[in-house]
Design a protein around this motif. Structure first.
Motif, PDB file in Angstrom:
ATOM      1  N   GLU A 325       0.840  -1.107  -0.042  1.00 42.11           N
ATOM      2  CA  GLU A 325       0.141   0.020  -0.139  1.00 42.11           C
ATOM      3  C   GLU A 325       0.865   1.207   0.048  1.00 42.11           C
ATOM      4  OE1 GLU A 325      -2.915   0.478   2.913  1.00 42.11           O
ATOM      5  OE2 GLU A 325      -4.051  -1.220   2.464  1.00 42.11           O
ATOM      6  N   VAL A 326       0.392   2.226  -0.932  1.00 39.95           N
ATOM      7  CA  VAL A 326       1.237   3.592  -0.659  1.00 39.95           C
ATOM      8  C   VAL A 326       0.257   4.665  -0.434  1.00 39.95           C
ATOM      9  CG1 VAL A 326       2.510   5.085  -2.304  1.00 39.95           C
ATOM     10  CG2 VAL A 326       2.596   2.636  -2.848  1.00 39.95           C
ATOM     11  N   TRP A 327       0.888   5.449   0.604  1.00 41.95           N
ATOM     12  CA  TRP A 327       0.097   6.569   1.109  1.00 41.95           C
ATOM     13  C   TRP A 327       1.257   7.556   1.119  1.00 41.95           C
ATOM     14  CZ3 TRP A 327      -4.465   6.239   4.843  1.00 41.95           C
ATOM     15  CH2 TRP A 327      -4.866   5.149   5.089  1.00 41.95           C
ATOM     16  N   GLN A 328       0.540   8.855   0.960  1.00 44.94           N
ATOM     17  CA  GLN A 328       1.445  10.335   0.864  1.00 44.94           C
ATOM     18  C   GLN A 328       0.839  11.209   1.896  1.00 44.94           C
ATOM     19  OE1 GLN A 328       1.110  12.130  -2.935  1.00 44.94           O
ATOM     20  NE2 GLN A 328       3.282  12.359  -3.010  1.00 44.94           N
ATOM     21  N   ARG A 329       1.762  12.003   2.305  1.00 39.15           N
ATOM     22  CA  ARG A 329       1.335  13.099   3.098  1.00 39.15           C
ATOM     23  C   ARG A 329       2.030  14.380   2.702  1.00 39.15           C
ATOM     24  NH1 ARG A 329       1.487  13.880   9.915  1.00 39.15           N
ATOM     25  NH2 ARG A 329       1.046  16.341   9.531  1.00 39.15           N
ATOM     26  N   ASP A 330       1.285  15.384   2.514  1.00 41.10           N
ATOM     27  CA  ASP A 330       1.798  16.887   2.103  1.00 41.10           C
ATOM     28  C   ASP A 330       2.477  17.389   3.625  1.00 41.10           C
ATOM     29  OD1 ASP A 330       1.126  16.452  -0.409  1.00 41.10           O
ATOM     30  OD2 ASP A 330      -0.639  17.528  -0.082  1.00 41.10           O
ATOM     31  N   LEU A 331       3.819  17.915   3.353  1.00 42.72           N
ATOM     32  CA  LEU A 331       4.335  18.623   4.485  1.00 42.72           C
ATOM     33  C   LEU A 331       4.330  19.907   4.251  1.00 42.72           C
ATOM     34  CD1 LEU A 331       6.804  15.664   5.020  1.00 42.72           C
ATOM     35  CD2 LEU A 331       4.664  16.079   6.285  1.00 42.72           C
ATOM     36  N   GLN A 332       4.790  20.738   5.241  1.00 44.63           N
ATOM     37  CA  GLN A 332       5.355  22.345   5.109  1.00 44.63           C
ATOM     38  C   GLN A 332       6.192  22.506   4.172  1.00 44.63           C
ATOM     39  OE1 GLN A 332       6.714  24.183   8.569  1.00 44.63           O
ATOM     40  NE2 GLN A 332       5.373  25.579   8.743  1.00 44.63           N
ATOM     41  N   GLY A 333       6.165  23.449   3.488  1.00 47.37           N
ATOM     42  CA  GLY A 333       7.170  24.102   2.551  1.00 47.37           C
ATOM     43  C   GLY A 333       7.336  23.286   1.267  1.00 47.37           C
TER      44      GLY A 333
END
Ligand code: GLA
Length: 401
Positions: A325-333
């Protein structure tokens, strides 16, 4: 797990009406990043007492967990005694002096949490707050409590089913009102007290939690220290991304890292995915007897930084292929975190998995850091990745192309 059914939101109109007035209050509250700390339930359950809480506080400091960001020391169920003729709830013999205990925890630079129910009884059958909400909130504030977990428990039978036996929508309104009542009572104390709802995700709580001043809300039934439980809870977080934000968080339940028979890979994956989910990081293990490898997981700065990223954006499930499974998270900057998780149980299986960068909105040849090894990797489209059963590759791309 107390309830499995999810009901259509019945109280959204009510929620929207009070949301406007509470937004500014929420913004001033704690939990601008997911709360971090420790809670007594997952390991000690009913065996929690004053001594155990002091030992946990001491150990949070000695282990370096405080330096890594763990702040709350939370007493779960079974601290409650009886109410006296004035309705004042007393502690039971396990907690001789709650104010002194709170002072001790505060003297260590930590914060203290407590537990109650909107029903007449807690889930373990101890005294709940029904009919004494303001009185209890005031007492918590006088003790110096910084965090309340408020667990539905007997409210369902004693109030919802009794007062509205055949009317689910009316039952949901009663539940909403009960959580709203305690939210207002906490706010009226003037003390910033993190408000944690525990009603197992009923009635899409993520849609109305902020309107009752909640900082976090359980989205599921109870976690257990087994991979299947952890994976079930993870799977239930798909689709909840947009409901997490600074000040209010989805709570897939407290950590089981270091508990039961979880393998090291499972402990790592559990911790990594809770960080990806911007979940509260409330350890629930036996701190004084924590193994070094468990301490290493719980204090891993790079993973904690994902959880605590100030943008407060929860990871999205992107795709799966075979057991991966692939998950993605947007981070600051503009940075991104990517988790590739082998959710399969077949330890002997080979997993011919290839990373599809386009599905992640990436163009190829990205530089990423493997957050568990510290190694820098060049990501290329369709690159093969092999992982053992229940293991994880957690990557941070500082500057996606
Ligand atoms: C419920 C909650 C648990 C714990 C127990 C205590 O099951 O979901 O997290 O607080 O009650 O009785």
């Amino acid at each position: 797990m107390y309830f499995s059914a999810r009901l259509q939101p019945a109280i959204l109109a009510l929620a929207a009406a009070s949301l406007a007035t509470t937004t500014s209050a929420i913004a001033q509250q704690a939990a601008q990043t997911p709360p971090m700390g420790w809670n007594s339930w997952n390991y000690f359950a009913r065996n929690v007492d004053d001594k155990g809480i002091r030992a946990a506080a001491d150990q949070i400091i000695a282990s370096g967990m405080k330096d890594a960001g763990y702040v709350y020391v939370n007493i779960d169920d079974t601290w409650e005694g009886k109410r006296d003729e004035n309705g004042v709830l007393h502690t039971n013999e396990k907690f001789p002096d709650m104010k002194a205990l709170a002072d001790y925890v505060h003297s260590k630079g930590l914060k203290i949490g407590i537990y109650s129910s909107p029903g007449p009884k807690t889930c373990a059958g101890f005294e709940g707050s029904l009919g004494h909400e303001e009185q209890d909130a005031k007492m918590y504030a006088e003790w110096g409590i910084d965090y309340l977990k408020y667990d539905l428990c007997s409210f369902r039978q004693a109030v919802m089913q009794k007062e509205a036996p055949d009317d689910k929508a009316a039952q949901m309104r009663l539940m909403f009102a009960a959580y709203d009542k305690m939210g207002k009572a906490l706010k009226a104390t003037g003390r910033p007290i993190v408000y944690s709802l525990c009603q197992y995700g009923w009635d899409n709580v993520w849609e109305w939690g902020p309107s009752v001043n909640a900082n976090l809300w359980r989205t599921t039934g109870d976690i257990q220290a087994r991979w299947q439980s952890i994976y079930d809870l993870l799977s239930q977080q798909k689709g909840l991304t947009s409901y997490a934000a600074p000040g209010h968080w989805n709570d897939p339940d407290m950590l089981e890292v270091g508990n039961g028979k979880l393998s090291l890979a499972e402990n790592r994956s559990h911790f990594s995915m809770w960080a990806m989910l911007a979940a509260p990081l409330l350890a629930g293990n036996d701190l004084p007897n924590m193994k070094p490898e468990i301490k290493d997981i719980l204090t891993r700065r790079e993973i904690i930084a994902i959880d605590q990223d100030p943008l407060g954006k929860q990871a999205r499930y992107i795709y799966s292929s075979g057991q991966m499974e692939v998950w993605q998270r947007d981070l600051q900057g503009g940075a991104k975190a990517i988790a590739i998780l082998n959710v399969g149980s077949d330890v002997n299986a080979t997993h011919p998995f290839r990373l599809e960068l386009a599905k992640l909105g990436l163009t190829g040849h990205e530089r990423a850091t493997d957050l568990w090894t510290g190694k820098v990797l060049e990501l290329t489209d369709h690159m093969p990745i092999e992982l053992g059963s229940h293991d994880i590759l957690l990557l941070r791309i500082a500057e996606p192309r």
